[in-house]
Write a protein that holds these residues in place. Structure first.
Motif, PDB file in Angstrom:
ATOM      1  N   ARG A 188       5.128   1.986 -12.944  1.00  0.00           N
ATOM      2  CA  ARG A 188       6.190   2.439 -13.834  1.00  0.00           C
ATOM      3  C   ARG A 188       7.447   1.622 -13.548  1.00  0.00           C
ATOM      4  NH1 ARG A 188       4.475   7.913 -11.937  1.00  0.00           N
ATOM      5  NH2 ARG A 188       2.924   8.569 -13.449  1.00  0.00           N
ATOM      6  N   PRO A 189       7.613   0.515 -14.210  1.00  0.00           N
ATOM      7  CA  PRO A 189       8.741  -0.370 -13.918  1.00  0.00           C
ATOM      8  C   PRO A 189      10.113   0.248 -14.175  1.00  0.00           C
ATOM      9  CG  PRO A 189       7.145  -1.447 -15.344  1.00  0.00           C
ATOM     10  CD  PRO A 189       6.715  -0.034 -15.199  1.00  0.00           C
ATOM     11  N   ILE A 190      10.169   1.331 -14.939  1.00  0.00           N
ATOM     12  CA  ILE A 190      11.463   1.959 -15.200  1.00  0.00           C
ATOM     13  C   ILE A 190      12.030   2.597 -13.935  1.00  0.00           C
ATOM     14  CG2 ILE A 190      10.560   4.179 -15.923  1.00  0.00           C
ATOM     15  CD1 ILE A 190      13.091   3.012 -18.125  1.00  0.00           C
ATOM     16  N   HIS A 191      11.174   2.940 -12.984  1.00  0.00           N
ATOM     17  CA  HIS A 191      11.643   3.501 -11.718  1.00  0.00           C
ATOM     18  C   HIS A 191      12.400   2.414 -10.956  1.00  0.00           C
ATOM     19  CE1 HIS A 191       9.214   7.335 -11.427  1.00  0.00           C
ATOM     20  NE2 HIS A 191       8.947   6.840 -12.616  1.00  0.00           N
ATOM     21  N   THR A 192      13.464   2.797 -10.318  1.00  0.00           N
ATOM     22  CA  THR A 192      14.282   1.836  -9.594  1.00  0.00           C
ATOM     23  C   THR A 192      14.191   2.088  -8.099  1.00  0.00           C
ATOM     24  OG1 THR A 192      16.197   3.263  -9.860  1.00  0.00           O
ATOM     25  CG2 THR A 192      15.897   1.510 -11.483  1.00  0.00           C
ATOM     26  N   TYR A 193      14.542   1.083  -7.326  1.00  0.00           N
ATOM     27  CA  TYR A 193      14.464   1.160  -5.877  1.00  0.00           C
ATOM     28  C   TYR A 193      15.876   1.209  -5.294  1.00  0.00           C
ATOM     29  CZ  TYR A 193      13.767  -0.211  -1.051  1.00  0.00           C
ATOM     30  OH  TYR A 193      13.782  -0.251   0.315  1.00  0.00           O
ATOM     31  N   MET A 194      16.068   2.118  -4.321  1.00  0.00           N
ATOM     32  CA  MET A 194      17.307   2.160  -3.555  1.00  0.00           C
ATOM     33  C   MET A 194      16.948   2.049  -2.083  1.00  0.00           C
ATOM     34  SD  MET A 194      20.064   4.835  -5.085  1.00  0.00           S
ATOM     35  CE  MET A 194      19.106   6.264  -4.711  1.00  0.00           C
ATOM     36  N   ASP A 215       0.794  -1.224   0.000  1.00  0.00           N
ATOM     37  CA  ASP A 215       0.000   0.000   0.000  1.00  0.00           C
ATOM     38  C   ASP A 215       0.831   1.280   0.000  1.00  0.00           C
ATOM     39  OD1 ASP A 215      -2.284  -1.565   0.058  1.00  0.00           O
ATOM     40  OD2 ASP A 215      -2.316  -1.625   2.249  1.00  0.00           O
ATOM     41  N   THR A 216       2.139   1.177   0.063  1.00  0.00           N
ATOM     42  CA  THR A 216       2.961   2.385   0.085  1.00  0.00           C
ATOM     43  C   THR A 216       3.022   3.020  -1.295  1.00  0.00           C
ATOM     44  OG1 THR A 216       4.989   1.170  -0.363  1.00  0.00           O
ATOM     45  CG2 THR A 216       4.399   1.488   1.956  1.00  0.00           C
ATOM     46  N   SER A 217       3.319   4.306  -1.311  1.00  0.00           N
ATOM     47  CA  SER A 217       3.403   5.012  -2.590  1.00  0.00           C
ATOM     48  C   SER A 217       4.578   4.509  -3.431  1.00  0.00           C
ATOM     49  CB  SER A 217       3.521   6.514  -2.354  1.00  0.00           C
ATOM     50  OG  SER A 217       4.697   6.811  -1.644  1.00  0.00           O
ATOM     51  N   MET A 218       5.665   4.129  -2.776  1.00  0.00           N
ATOM     52  CA  MET A 218       6.820   3.602  -3.520  1.00  0.00           C
ATOM     53  C   MET A 218       6.462   2.298  -4.220  1.00  0.00           C
ATOM     54  SD  MET A 218       9.914   3.741  -4.560  1.00  0.00           S
ATOM     55  CE  MET A 218      10.854   4.915  -3.633  1.00  0.00           C
ATOM     56  N   ALA A 219       5.735   1.406  -3.552  1.00  0.00           N
ATOM     57  CA  ALA A 219       5.338   0.137  -4.167  1.00  0.00           C
ATOM     58  C   ALA A 219       4.422   0.381  -5.355  1.00  0.00           C
ATOM     59  CB  ALA A 219       4.656  -0.756  -3.139  1.00  0.00           C
ATOM     60  N   LYS A 220       3.489   1.305  -5.204  1.00  0.00           N
ATOM     61  CA  LYS A 220       2.584   1.624  -6.306  1.00  0.00           C
ATOM     62  C   LYS A 220       3.348   2.225  -7.480  1.00  0.00           C
ATOM     63  CE  LYS A 220      -1.439   2.247  -3.386  1.00  0.00           C
ATOM     64  NZ  LYS A 220      -2.429   3.176  -2.860  1.00  0.00           N
TER      65      LYS A 220
END
Length: 67
Positions: free
Chosen positions: A27-33, A17-22
């Motif tokens: 937008r799969p191009i966004h990356t996670y750090m 439910d977090t905004s980062m997960a959404k």
């Protein structure tokens, strides 16, 4: 949702439910750090700004004068 940090390859679990997960789902191009890598980059950027040799690209000259 399982995510992997692009810098250190650490696997972490994000709440769906977090905004980062959404953002990562839509937008799969966004990356996670991870937080540790984000903090490390922020600290080193502040160190480079303090040296006076840091140039801001893609910003207006007014913002650069404020730093």
């Amino acid at each position: 949702m399982k995510v992997k940090c692009v810098l250190c390859d650490r696997l972490e679990e994000l709440n769906e439910d977090t905004s980062m997960a959404k953002r990562l789902k839509n937008r799969p191009i966004h990356t996670y750090m991870c937080e540790e890598c984000t903090k490390r980059i922020a600290d080193r950027t502040c160190e480079r700004i303090a040296t006076g040799n840091f140039k801001f690209y893609r910003s207006s000259s007014k913002i650069e004068k404020d730093f």
